[in-house]
Design a protein around this motif. Structure first.
Motif, PDB file in Angstrom:
ATOM      1  N   ASP A  28     -10.256   7.295   0.575  1.00  0.00           N
ATOM      2  CA  ASP A  28      -8.946   7.731   1.318  1.00  0.00           C
ATOM      3  C   ASP A  28      -8.231   6.475   1.726  1.00  0.00           C
ATOM      4  O   ASP A  28      -7.148   6.660   2.527  1.00  0.00           O
ATOM      5  CB  ASP A  28      -9.876   8.290   2.552  1.00  0.00           C
ATOM      6  N   ARG A  29      -8.284   5.378   0.942  1.00  0.00           N
ATOM      7  CA  ARG A  29      -7.349   4.444   1.116  1.00  0.00           C
ATOM      8  C   ARG A  29      -7.076   3.980  -0.714  1.00  0.00           C
ATOM      9  O   ARG A  29      -7.804   4.026  -1.347  1.00  0.00           O
ATOM     10  CB  ARG A  29      -7.945   3.022   1.674  1.00  0.00           C
ATOM     11  N   THR A  30      -5.714   3.961  -0.574  1.00  0.00           N
ATOM     12  CA  THR A  30      -5.073   3.379  -1.981  1.00  0.00           C
ATOM     13  C   THR A  30      -5.106   1.790  -2.064  1.00  0.00           C
ATOM     14  O   THR A  30      -4.919   1.094  -1.018  1.00  0.00           O
ATOM     15  CB  THR A  30      -3.841   3.918  -2.158  1.00  0.00           C
ATOM     16  N   ARG A  67      -5.143   5.328  -6.351  1.00  0.00           N
ATOM     17  CA  ARG A  67      -4.006   5.600  -6.286  1.00  0.00           C
ATOM     18  C   ARG A  67      -3.535   6.813  -5.574  1.00  0.00           C
ATOM     19  O   ARG A  67      -4.374   7.808  -5.469  1.00  0.00           O
ATOM     20  CB  ARG A  67      -3.300   6.058  -7.805  1.00  0.00           C
ATOM     21  N   TYR A 127      -6.195  -6.141   4.519  1.00  0.00           N
ATOM     22  CA  TYR A 127      -5.294  -5.450   4.753  1.00  0.00           C
ATOM     23  C   TYR A 127      -4.492  -6.001   5.761  1.00  0.00           C
ATOM     24  O   TYR A 127      -4.874  -6.426   7.033  1.00  0.00           O
ATOM     25  CB  TYR A 127      -5.482  -4.075   5.022  1.00  0.00           C
ATOM     26  N   ASP A 168       1.092  -1.081  -0.100  1.00  0.00           N
ATOM     27  CA  ASP A 168      -0.065  -0.035  -0.032  1.00  0.00           C
ATOM     28  C   ASP A 168       1.048   1.287  -0.169  1.00  0.00           C
ATOM     29  O   ASP A 168       1.980   1.230   0.722  1.00  0.00           O
ATOM     30  CB  ASP A 168      -0.806   0.152   1.071  1.00  0.00           C
ATOM     31  N   SER A 169       0.321   2.289  -0.671  1.00  0.00           N
ATOM     32  CA  SER A 169       1.136   3.679  -0.700  1.00  0.00           C
ATOM     33  C   SER A 169       1.584   4.256   0.561  1.00  0.00           C
ATOM     34  O   SER A 169       2.429   5.003   0.736  1.00  0.00           O
ATOM     35  CB  SER A 169       0.808   4.523  -1.757  1.00  0.00           C
ATOM     36  N   GLU A 170       0.663   3.662   1.606  1.00  0.00           N
ATOM     37  CA  GLU A 170       0.851   4.663   2.684  1.00  0.00           C
ATOM     38  C   GLU A 170       1.331   3.506   3.978  1.00  0.00           C
ATOM     39  O   GLU A 170       1.183   3.766   4.968  1.00  0.00           O
ATOM     40  CB  GLU A 170      -0.444   5.064   3.221  1.00  0.00           C
ATOM     41  N   GLY A 171       2.026   2.215   3.476  1.00  0.00           N
ATOM     42  CA  GLY A 171       2.564   1.395   4.394  1.00  0.00           C
ATOM     43  C   GLY A 171       1.427   0.064   4.435  1.00  0.00           C
ATOM     44  O   GLY A 171       0.237   0.259   4.332  1.00  0.00           O
ATOM     45  N   LYS A 211      -6.733   9.542  -4.753  1.00  0.00           N
ATOM     46  CA  LYS A 211      -7.123   9.497  -3.321  1.00  0.00           C
ATOM     47  C   LYS A 211      -7.679  10.929  -3.357  1.00  0.00           C
ATOM     48  O   LYS A 211      -7.469  12.023  -3.548  1.00  0.00           O
ATOM     49  CB  LYS A 211      -5.648   9.504  -2.539  1.00  0.00           C
TER      50      LYS A 211
END
Length: 295
Positions: A273-275, A295, A127, A77-80, A233
């Motif tokens: 709000d989630r990629t 994305r 996730y 995931d792009s945010e970890g 996003k």
């Protein structure tokens, strides 16, 4: 005062039946619910192995030809963390009957990060936070026993590293070290694959823009045909779905649901709000309506 011997035989029989139902302060019970089979009531499917299974759960063995299989794909995931996608065969997720009887091809998945159970999955998308090295996915029946064949649990393991990873298809037999055959066709869970034309009513998405998807479900036909929708996003998504039967719309990853009534358009809105890659499907009919690539 009327004594029992003075009662007519039919009345006496009725009194005895009522006393049997309420005796000792207990409630009237039946062997199993009306409309269910003995197998459904007792969960007698498969063979419970005598030894205790993994994680304190016993193994419930099926013949290899009937046992489910599972394959896992982990994409960063792009945010970890990691977006997890499961591909299963001879199996479907049944969150509505968790805790019930064990029926072949039904149940849920459990996620073990570095050997420690961290979460359950009641659908193909999940996730996992960052920090783990390996992910094991294990299939459980509704009664929490572990599906197995040849004495081994139905599970698969994938490494969590800096690149997208996937596991080969596995059953409950020992995992093979042979990698899954490669294919020139794009993976169904690969966000880089070409995106199909957008469904009717959608607009080119932009930051903070509103994207509207109008979808109609008739029987097993989805119109427009399922495609991938590119979003950024922060976009605002509106789903307008009309189904010819009662069902439930579910947006995986966002855990948003919407009841569908026959012939009545239903609307669901959310902010992306989630990629990642998220499926939009119906629960009862199990139809994929579209895929959201954020994305």
């Amino acid at each position: 005062m009327t004594r029992p011997r003075d009662l007519a035989p039919p009345v006496l029989a009725l009194v005895v039946a009522v006393l049997a139902l309420v005796g000792c302060g207990g409630r009237a019970t039946t062997h199993h619910k009306p409309g269910t089979s003995h197998e459904e009531a007792t969960g007698s499917s498969g063979t419970l192995l005598p030894a205790e299974g993994v994680g304190g759960h016993r193994l419930r063995e099926l013949p290899a030809a009937d046992a489910p299989t599972v394959r896992a794909e982990a994409r960063p995931d792009s945010e970890g963390g990691w977006n997890i996608h499961l591909t299963v065969e001879r199996f479907r997720f049944t969150p509505e009957s968790t805790g019930g009887a064990a029926l072949p091809g039904r149940g849920h998945a459990r996620l073990l990060v570095d050997g420690r159970e961290t979460a359950r999955m009641y659908g193909p998308w999940g996730y996992v936070p960052a920090g783990g090295r390996t992910l094991t996915v294990r299939l459980h029946a509704d009664d929490h026993t572990v599906w197995a064949a040849a004495g081994a649990p139905v599970q698969t393991t994938v490494r969590l590293d800096a690149t997208p990873a996937s596991s080969p298809p596995t059953s409950s037999a020992p995992a093979s070290s042979t990698p899954a055959p490669s294919s020139s066709a794009p993976s169904a869970a690969d966000p880089s694959a070409p995106v199909s034309p957008r469904p009717t009513g959608s607009r080119s998405p932009g930051p903070g823009r509103t994207v509207t998807l109008a979808i109609t479900v008739t029987g097993t036909t989805v119109s427009p045909p399922p495609s991938r929708i590119e979003l950024k996003k922060g976009d605002h998504l509106t789903l307008r779905v009309t189904s010819d039967r009662a069902d439930t719309l579910h947006v995986h990853g966002y855990d948003r649901e919407l009841p569908l009534s026959p012939g009545t358009p239903a609307t669901l809105t959310l902010t992306t709000d989630r990629t990642g890659l998220f499926e939009v499907e119906t629960h009862e009919s199990g139809l994929v309506l579209t895929q959201l690539v954020v994305r």
